[in-house]
Motif scaffolding. Structure first.
Motif, mmCIF file in Angstrom:
data_model
loop_
_atom_site.group_PDB
_atom_site.id
_atom_site.type_symbol
_atom_site.label_atom_id
_atom_site.label_comp_id
_atom_site.label_asym_id
_atom_site.label_seq_id
_atom_site.Cartn_x
_atom_site.Cartn_y
_atom_site.Cartn_z
ATOM 1 N N PRO A 30 0.803 -1.191 -0.003
ATOM 2 C CA PRO A 30 0.041 0.050 0.209
ATOM 3 C C PRO A 30 0.836 0.949 -0.110
ATOM 4 O O PRO A 30 1.777 1.176 0.815
ATOM 5 C CB PRO A 30 -0.691 -0.177 1.257
ATOM 6 N N GLU A 84 -2.795 -1.081 -4.658
ATOM 7 C CA GLU A 84 -4.255 -0.686 -4.828
ATOM 8 C C GLU A 84 -4.297 0.421 -5.942
ATOM 9 O O GLU A 84 -5.320 0.325 -6.682
ATOM 10 C CB GLU A 84 -5.090 -0.187 -3.580
ATOM 11 N N SER A 85 -3.702 1.166 -5.757
ATOM 12 C CA SER A 85 -3.968 2.533 -6.637
ATOM 13 C C SER A 85 -3.055 2.496 -8.198
ATOM 14 O O SER A 85 -3.907 3.114 -8.904
ATOM 15 C CB SER A 85 -2.998 3.839 -5.974
#
Length: 259
Positions: A65, A69-70
């Motif tokens: 993270p 996720e991004s």
């Protein structure tokens, strides 16, 4: 905390020195993620070229993270700067290194990962990989450079050896002067294993962005020769990395200690 080396460098070359290997990994992850966002926004995909060695470990924060996720991993198309002509399961395989260290930990589409054909000879594998790249230019995944007509990758991530080599392009080797091929092969690599395939400098230098990443003390003299005022007139392969776009050296303090 990054610092910029106060050296006279070309406008399109930056040198970032990070205080530790951990800070280098964090800065590199942000740099890659930001470029991924930029190219996905602009054209709907991101073409990235990986190297072997400890570079893959320095990309480890991309699998954590917030980036795991991004980042739009489904838009990534992944290639290799060079590869050892060994089975994909072999410890010397750059493909295995990247899969174990990064690609298996993020949701990249398997069809967008372009490994060499490990059933072929060095010459056959080079021809096959170049044919793959030419097909991807024809189908619009890769664009040709307007200046050179060689394929233009969004980002290449390069390491450097203690002798200043990049990819499988070694000091004094005739392949440094290859001007026509996109992908070529070497059977007499001074660093084992001897048989490899490699992108050529015209392809490397057609890139939009290149990160040249060095950490630790193993390459400190090569960093000094490439970026400092060493007085050594012999040009290292790393000094031949002069992309159409932007080159950023990412160094930790140890690697930059002689600058």
């Amino acid at each position: 905390m990054a610092e910029t080396v106060p050296a006279t460098v070309p406008a399109k070359r930056k040198v970032e020195v990070l205080g530790s290997e951990e800070e280098l990994a964090a800065a590199l992850a942000k740099y890659v993620a930001d470029l991924s966002d930029k190219f996905v926004r602009e054209k709907g995909l991101f073409t990235v070229v990986l190297s072997g060695g400890y570079l893959i470990d320095l990309l480890r924060k991309l699998a954590e993270p917030p980036y795991v996720e991004s980042v739009e991993w489904s838009k990534w198309h992944v290639f290799w700067l060079d590869e050892r002509v060994v089975p994909k399961t072999h410890p010397d395989s750059n493909y295995k290194l990247a899969c174990d260290g990064l690609l298996s930990k993020v949701p990249i589409v398997p069809e967008n990962v372009y490994a060499i054909n490990d059933t072929l000879s060095a010459e056959g594998a080079a021809d096959d990989y170049e044919a793959c790249l030419r097909y991807l230019v024809e189908t619009g995944v890769l664009a040709p450079s307007a200046a050179s007509k060689f394929p233009k990758f969004d980002l290449m991530l390069l390491g450097m050896g203690p002798d200043g080599h990049v990819a499988s392009l070694f000091p004094g080797h005739p392949l440094l002067e290859e001007k026509e091929r996109w992908v070529t092969f070497i059977k007499d690599s001074p660093k084992p294993p001897p048989q490899r395939i490699t992108f050529t400098f015209p392809v490397i230098n057609s890139s939009e962005y290149i990160a040249l990443v060095v950490a630790g003390t193993g390459e400190v003299d090569a960093v000094h020769n490439a970026l400092g005022n060493s007085g050594d007139a012999k040009k290292l392969p790393a000094q031949m990395v002069t992309p159409e776009g932007e080159l950023t050296w990412f160094l930790d303090k140890d690697a930059a200690s002689k600058l």
